[in-house]
Enzyme design. Sequence first.
Site, mmCIF file in Angstrom:
data_model
loop_
_atom_site.group_PDB
_atom_site.id
_atom_site.type_symbol
_atom_site.label_atom_id
_atom_site.label_comp_id
_atom_site.label_asym_id
_atom_site.label_seq_id
_atom_site.Cartn_x
_atom_site.Cartn_y
_atom_site.Cartn_z
ATOM 1 N NE ARG A 96 11.514 -94.147 -4.912
ATOM 2 C CZ ARG A 96 11.754 -94.070 -6.214
ATOM 3 N NH1 ARG A 96 12.979 -93.853 -6.671
ATOM 4 N NH2 ARG A 96 10.766 -94.206 -7.077
ATOM 5 C CG ASN A 128 10.833 -93.958 -0.456
ATOM 6 O OD1 ASN A 128 10.930 -95.152 -0.705
ATOM 7 N ND2 ASN A 128 10.028 -93.149 -1.142
ATOM 8 N NE ARG A 159 5.871 -95.290 -12.000
ATOM 9 C CZ ARG A 159 6.580 -95.078 -10.886
ATOM 10 N NH1 ARG A 159 7.863 -95.345 -10.849
ATOM 11 N NH2 ARG A 159 6.009 -94.576 -9.822
ATOM 12 C CG HIS A 183 10.814 -98.089 -3.707
ATOM 13 N ND1 HIS A 183 9.899 -98.067 -4.722
ATOM 14 C CD2 HIS A 183 10.631 -96.931 -3.028
ATOM 15 C CE1 HIS A 183 9.190 -96.959 -4.648
ATOM 16 N NE2 HIS A 183 9.620 -96.240 -3.637
#
Length: 307
Positions: A96, A128, A159, A183
């Site tokens: 990202r 991102n 997830r 993230h």
Amino acid sequence: MMNKVGIIGLGHVGATTALLMAQRGKVGKMVLVDQNTAKVKSEQLDLQDQIAQLATDTSVVVQDYDSEQWDKITDLDVLIFCPGKIAALIDHGGNRDYELNITSQIVKEVAPKIKASKFAGIIVTITNPCDVIARLLQEQTGFDQQRIVGTGTSLETARMRHAVGAATGHNYHDVQGYVFGEHGDSMFPVWSSVQIAGKPITDFDVNLSQLKQQIVTGGYTIMDGKHYTNNGIATRANLTTEAILSDAKRALPVSAYDPDFKLYIGQLAIVGKNGIEKLVKLSLNKSEQHEYQIASKAIQANYEKVK
Ligand SMILES: NC(=O)c1ccc[n+]([C@@H]2O[C@H](COP(=O)([O-])OP(=O)(O)OC[C@H]3O[C@@H](n4cnc5c(N)ncnc54)[C@H](O)[C@@H]3O)[C@@H](O)[C@H]2O)c1
């Protein structure tokens, strides 16, 4: 009263978010914004073809990107921010961070337009690297910190629940707990928060480091095959938006401003009509505290490159 939501960036993420939003039928008016005027017009028409077949009612309008004043976003309740250039990651295994130069420039261009529109609602930001972009959006719009909600580690939390369910032979709906931090590569499952059907994960014979690896690299694995990700994040974008619209006061693992570290980072927060209503401080164990610090350093390092 009719709910009104805007989506900035109608790529894989934005278009799928709009598709789900129309199907879920909780939003009366959707405003689409994209720099690519031909594409956004096509998305509007395609969505109208979809909506005419549904039992829901949503009007879809386009905000002209080049207009001096973005007046169509002024009275929206929520603005979902997901512009970017996912193709920039393909040669970097989906990392990202390689979008940062592009997306930080997009914030520079778009934040003044949002501010000038007098939009008074909440921004749900996906672009991102998510935590850095949340901070840049806050700084460049000048909005109260609580009005910016990054989707952060909420996707990885889902997830994690799936992976832990599979590893323990339980249904993923019976897995509780969170993923925190960046993230990005330094995210971490908060194992002390994870329970399966009421039992702590430490009661189960599972390889936690293998599971962590699976969770952290899960986005890359999806990118490998299809070169973008859309379904999980578009669902997350809708659920987070709905929590705001209905003032649900849900405890969600979002990217929120941490006053101790002075940045946006994935943590637990109450999400309602005011955006981040309150942080929920979980008592992390020593190693989790350390991981949170490492994550905050990674986020800060990226921020320093573009501030
Ligand atoms: N946070 C998460 O969990 C998560 C998950 C998936 C994707 N993402 C991120 O979401 C973003 C979008 O991903 P995608 O796959 O839809 O990308 P994409 O390349 O398919 O689409 C990006 C869209 O943004 C538009 N755009 C570019 N600059 C713009 C500007 N200045 N103003 C308005 N629109 C502009 C483009 O025209 C395009 O339609 C990326 O940053 C991606 O990394 C985040």
